[in-house]
Scaffold this motif. Sequence first.
Motif: not given
Length: 511
Positions: A491-492, A495-496, A499
């Motif tokens: 998930d981390r 998320e990047r 971006e």
Amino acid sequence: MTSDQFVGAIDQGTTGTRFMVFDHAGQVVANAYEKHEQIYPQPGWVEHDPVEIWENTKSVMTGALSEAGIDADQLAAIGVTNQRETTVLWDRDSGTPVHEALVWQDRRTTDRVEELQEAGMAETIREKTGLEVDAYFSATKAEWVLENADPMKLEKAQQQSVRDRAEEGEVLFGTIDTWLIQKLTGNHITDVTNASRTMLYNIHDADWDDELLEEFGVPKACLPEVRPSSDEEYYGHTDPDGFLGSEVPVAGALGDQQAALFGQTCFDEGDAKNTYGTGSFFLMNTGEEAVESEHGLLTTVAFQRSGEPINYALEGSIFITGAAVEFLEDIGLIKSAAQTAELASRVDSTDGVYFVPALTGLGAPHWDGRARGTIVGMTRGTKREHIVRATLEAIAYQTRDVAEAMEADSGIEMGSLRVDGGAVKNDFLCQLQADIIGSEIVRPEVDETTALGSAYAAGLAVGYWETADELRDNWQVDREFTPEMDPEDADRTYERWAEAVERSRGWARDE
């Protein structure tokens, strides 16, 4: 059906043409492939030579049969599958294309698409066709060719324009399936799946839409007849005096991604597959209901069998996945696609590098024709291994983008994902995909499911296979990949990725 009978499939793709022959168990008994030229007249423009594609089609058909020692009269039927939105217009009498084919990746009509959006046509088009307004689809391509093709390529050029002749049915329109079917049989035909990708076909009425034809200036007289994907009445037969020397029924056609859905035997509501080719295309069968997307997906025709209702699908179209690997090869970072797994596995992560391969804009669920390829997060310590790994991760991240939209639209939580296409031979990518998407990845034994699906459609039409259950029995698992990454880590990094996508958007401007 006898043991010495087979079904052939023409798989006409973005980079080349393949002919495969399958037996009753769905196993490959003959296979030949040839690449064709990619033509780039200007940045963002992509073309193919339809004549080269037809010559290559004849070559791979005769070559595969000869190498396998199979006579053409042993073919019970031929199916066709194709790169979908790629658009051809040609002279009816001479068979000469009036322009090179405009490929689905071509972005030359982006300004026209923005005009349609500003005029408030997007919602009307979405309601009728299930599609986003985008240069990806055939309508604006056909419009462009009708306005810009050189009339000197046509007979009677001194009297009439290309558009005038199209209005009289003397210039014909088609996607690549239509072009090949006419070359094979002499008949001007497409199937419902390919028609549904033109942005001219009303998927609810199952007919060409008069309002859209008028908007894009595409005359009805130039359009092909729309038939089921598996057609018991046949599209026609090959010429016994032609290059095959035999009269073989041509009885099935599906756009390449619907063909892969069919080849993966995703016949039931909720069944899903993802094909990894030049781009990646994630489809979920929604049954007889055309589910409207609220999350940037397409509503499209999945398939239709003779005498049966249309089956629909939700689709996430990702423009660049395998082509991103080809890009790495083009710029010299790798020597071949086979290198990617070894190079990517040399590093534990991308070290913060993200590659958004928006080389021809972004498709689902973002739909940004002005996005461009972007690499972010590089430092002096960045190595080619990091960029190669970031490329493979981008394929997986884009698939997760679509998977999350698919679950939100359908209300169905995906248990596993059936995958196919050339890239799934890469075990590293398959494991990476399982980790990032958080679902089991299932790879079949026969991964050329695009060709297999069109063979199934044609074979069902002629009675070579009698029921869909026979096809389900043929489907066998090669390997399953289960998630190994900690979900929080997945998930981390995802998320990047989001971006990085934002940084790629809206980059291209008219200078």
